[in-house]
Scaffold this active site. Structure first.
Site, PDB file in Angstrom:
ATOM      1  N   ASP A   1       9.485   3.261   1.110  1.00  0.00           N
ATOM      2  CA  ASP A   1       8.306   3.997   1.571  1.00  0.00           C
ATOM      3  C   ASP A   1       8.223   3.814   3.088  1.00  0.00           C
ATOM      4  O   ASP A   1       7.644   2.848   3.583  1.00  0.00           O
ATOM      5  CB  ASP A   1       7.051   3.462   0.871  1.00  0.00           C
TER       6      ASP A   1
ATOM      7  N   TYR B   1       0.856  -1.189   0.000  1.00  0.00           N
ATOM      8  CA  TYR B   1       0.000   0.000   0.000  1.00  0.00           C
ATOM      9  C   TYR B   1       0.892   1.238   0.000  1.00  0.00           C
ATOM     10  O   TYR B   1       1.724   1.405   0.888  1.00  0.00           O
ATOM     11  CB  TYR B   1      -0.931   0.042   1.223  1.00  0.00           C
TER      12      TYR B   1
ATOM     13  N   LYS C   1       3.188  10.575   7.684  1.00  0.00           N
ATOM     14  CA  LYS C   1       2.570  10.178   8.965  1.00  0.00           C
ATOM     15  C   LYS C   1       3.203  10.728  10.248  1.00  0.00           C
ATOM     16  O   LYS C   1       2.776  11.760  10.732  1.00  0.00           O
ATOM     17  CB  LYS C   1       2.433   8.658   8.995  1.00  0.00           C
TER      18      LYS C   1
HETATM   19  C1  LIG Z   1      -0.532   5.786   4.748  1.00  0.00           C
HETATM   20  C2  LIG Z   1       0.519   5.383   3.802  1.00  0.00           C
HETATM   21  C3  LIG Z   1       0.725   6.083   2.601  1.00  0.00           C
HETATM   22  C4  LIG Z   1      -0.169   7.207   2.160  1.00  0.00           C
HETATM   23  O1  LIG Z   1      -0.076   8.300   3.002  1.00  0.00           O
HETATM   24  P1  LIG Z   1      -1.270   9.394   3.020  1.00  0.00           P
HETATM   25  O2  LIG Z   1      -0.732  10.493   3.855  1.00  0.00           O
HETATM   26  O3  LIG Z   1      -2.437   8.700   3.639  1.00  0.00           O
HETATM   27  O4  LIG Z   1      -1.515   9.794   1.614  1.00  0.00           O
HETATM   28  C5  LIG Z   1       1.775   5.687   1.794  1.00  0.00           C
HETATM   29  N1  LIG Z   1       2.567   4.669   2.137  1.00  0.00           N
HETATM   30  C6  LIG Z   1       2.399   3.973   3.269  1.00  0.00           C
HETATM   31  C7  LIG Z   1       3.347   2.870   3.606  1.00  0.00           C
HETATM   32  C8  LIG Z   1       1.369   4.298   4.132  1.00  0.00           C
HETATM   33  O5  LIG Z   1       1.183   3.590   5.259  1.00  0.00           O
END
Ligand SMILES: *Cc1c(COP(=O)(O)O)cnc(C)c1O
Length: 434
Positions: free
Chosen positions: A247, A156, A276
């Site tokens: 990521d 994701y 985050k």
């Molecule tokens: C939540 C998340 C995203 C997306 O971040 P948003 O701020 O919600 O757009 C991308 N990569 C990972 C691993 C995530 O957990």
């Protein structure tokens, strides 16, 4: 035009906040047809949020994984308040400011490997978009275009189109699948498939980059895999001239027990995405960092080699100041002790319940623990179970949002031993009752 005064807003005093919400709000990830009433939160303090009636909830999922130091943290609040009356925002093309520069100066040296440049955006999805654009245009700028991308099944990476394309295909992407660009998905590495994966990668042609969530696939179901196999994948990518994007949107800032998950690797990524926990969960901000090797491929007298990407709120000073304050707290020895404490308590709880017949699987990485509920094979029971569990914990004053039949605890690091014990006890009783 001056609006008709009868249409001017006057909150209907007969309605409570939940009812007013129902009239005007469309919530994320929510089937609005039969949505439960949304709980009105009026205040947050530490790991708790409080509703209108004063009912207290433990935020055991850190409000979608963003809150690392607790709600309404007074130190972050003070720094943000000070910045608001100095400079709230300024265009970031042609102009710069102290909070953005200082944050980059402080962030780059603590990131895994040698990261040299920071590109700001405003959330995790956009941080991923920028990372993908950097890789694709890097090869284009070098005169050796490559267009394929490698990612993990069940990954994701966000909800914008590029981020969705590199995410596993799921019910989230179903309506858009035909418009998503082609990505090659590989299995998570393990003892059995690692040599196959390595030889597969070494034969890849035309692959621009490999994007991955290090050590743990969050939304995919808190799926965990070992650092040593990821390390081997990264080394295979390096040999095949495939750029690597970590990521760390969820894993960054202490979540996996170290400041960044990639610290556990010998090979380091070329690009890192953060969001985050970056601002301590105070406000949106995204960061994409890269090496000089990547940055320099965009330096040219040819305008077409420019990275043409930017957002209105790029490097918002208030968000940068919140991040600086959050970093101050994160880097205190006390915070690291809290991270280690949560990690150790989770490990004890894991041992306690792992043999329970309703526990199909249980796994932990750092401050995250995930429990897969045994469901038999009944899918109808599965979807029902998610809602039952969600309601069960809410009733006990705990916010846990199961991913299907997987419940996980991902708390702010300041959570007390007592609150953790309370959550563990609630999970144990759910194993008996739900
Ligand atoms: C939540 C998340 C995203 C997306 O971040 P948003 O701020 O919600 O757009 C991308 N990569 C990972 C691993 C995530 O957990």
């Amino acid at each position: 035009m001056i609006p008709d005064s009868s249409k001017l807003h006057t909150p209907d005093s007969k309605l409570n906040l939940t009812e007013r919400d129902q009239k005007v709000i469309w919530h994320p990830y929510t089937q609005m047809k039969n949505a439960l009433p949304h709980i009105p939160i009026v205040r947050g303090e530490g790991v708790y949020v409080f509703n209108e009636d004063g009912k207290r909830y433990i935020d055991a999922v850190s409000s979608w994984w963003v809150n690392i130091h607790g709600h309404s943290h007074p130190y972050i609040a003070q720094k943000v308040a000070e910045q608001l009356s100095v400079l709230e925002h300024v265009i970031f093309a042609g102009f710069t400011h102290e909070p953005a520069v200082l944050l980059a100066e402080r962030l780059l040296p603590i990131l895994p490997g040698k990261q040299d440049k920071v590109f700001y955006t405003d959330n995790g999805s956009t941080a991923v978009e920028v990372a993908l654009k950097m890789c694709l245009q890097y090869w284009d700028n070098k005169g050796t275009p490559k267009t394929k991308i490698l990612a993990f099944k069940n990954a994701y990476h966000g909800d914008t189109f590029g981020a969705m394309s590199v995410s596993g295909r799921s019910i989230f992407t179903d309506a858009f699948n035909s418009l998503l660009f082609d990505v090659e998905f590989i299995d998570l590495p393990n003892e059995n498939n690692i040599s196959h994966l390595i030889s597969h990668i070494s034969n890849l042609k035309d692959t621009a980059c490999f994007i991955f969530e290090p050590l743990i696939l969050g939304s995919g179901g808190m799926l965990m895999y070992e650092a040593k196999y990821l390390d081997q994948l990264l080394s295979a990518c390096k040999e095949a001239a495939i750029l690597t994007i970590a990521d760390e949107v969820m894993t960054g800032f202490g979540r996996t027990g170290t400041y960044f998950a990639c610290e556990k690797l010998t090979n380091k990524p070329d690009i890192i995405c953060l969001s985050k926990g970056l601002t301590g969960g105070t406000m949106p901000l995204g960061v994409t960092t890269c090496t000089n090797e990547i940055f320099e491929a965009f330096l040219s007298d040819d305008k077409l080699k420019t990275l043409y990407h930017g957002h209105s709120f790029t490097a918002n000073p208030i968000a940068c100041v919140a991040s600086l304050a959050s970093l101050d707290i994160l880097l205190k020895s006390e915070t690291l002790q809290n991270i280690k404490r949560v990690e150790a308590k989770h490990a004890v709880f894991l041992e306690e319940i792992k043999m329970h017949p309703k526990v199909k699987a249980i796994r932990q990485t750092g401050t995250i623990i995930a429990i897969e509920w045994e469901t038999g094979n009944e899918t109808s029971y599965l979807s029902n179970l998610r809602n039952l569990l969600y309601a069960y914990f809410l009733d006990k004053g705990i916010i846990l949002r199961p991913l299907g039949n997987i419940i996980y605890i991902l708390p702010p690091y300041v959570i007390s031993d007592e609150d953790l014990d309370y959550i563990y006890a609630a999970i144990k009783s759910a194993l008996e009752e739900v």
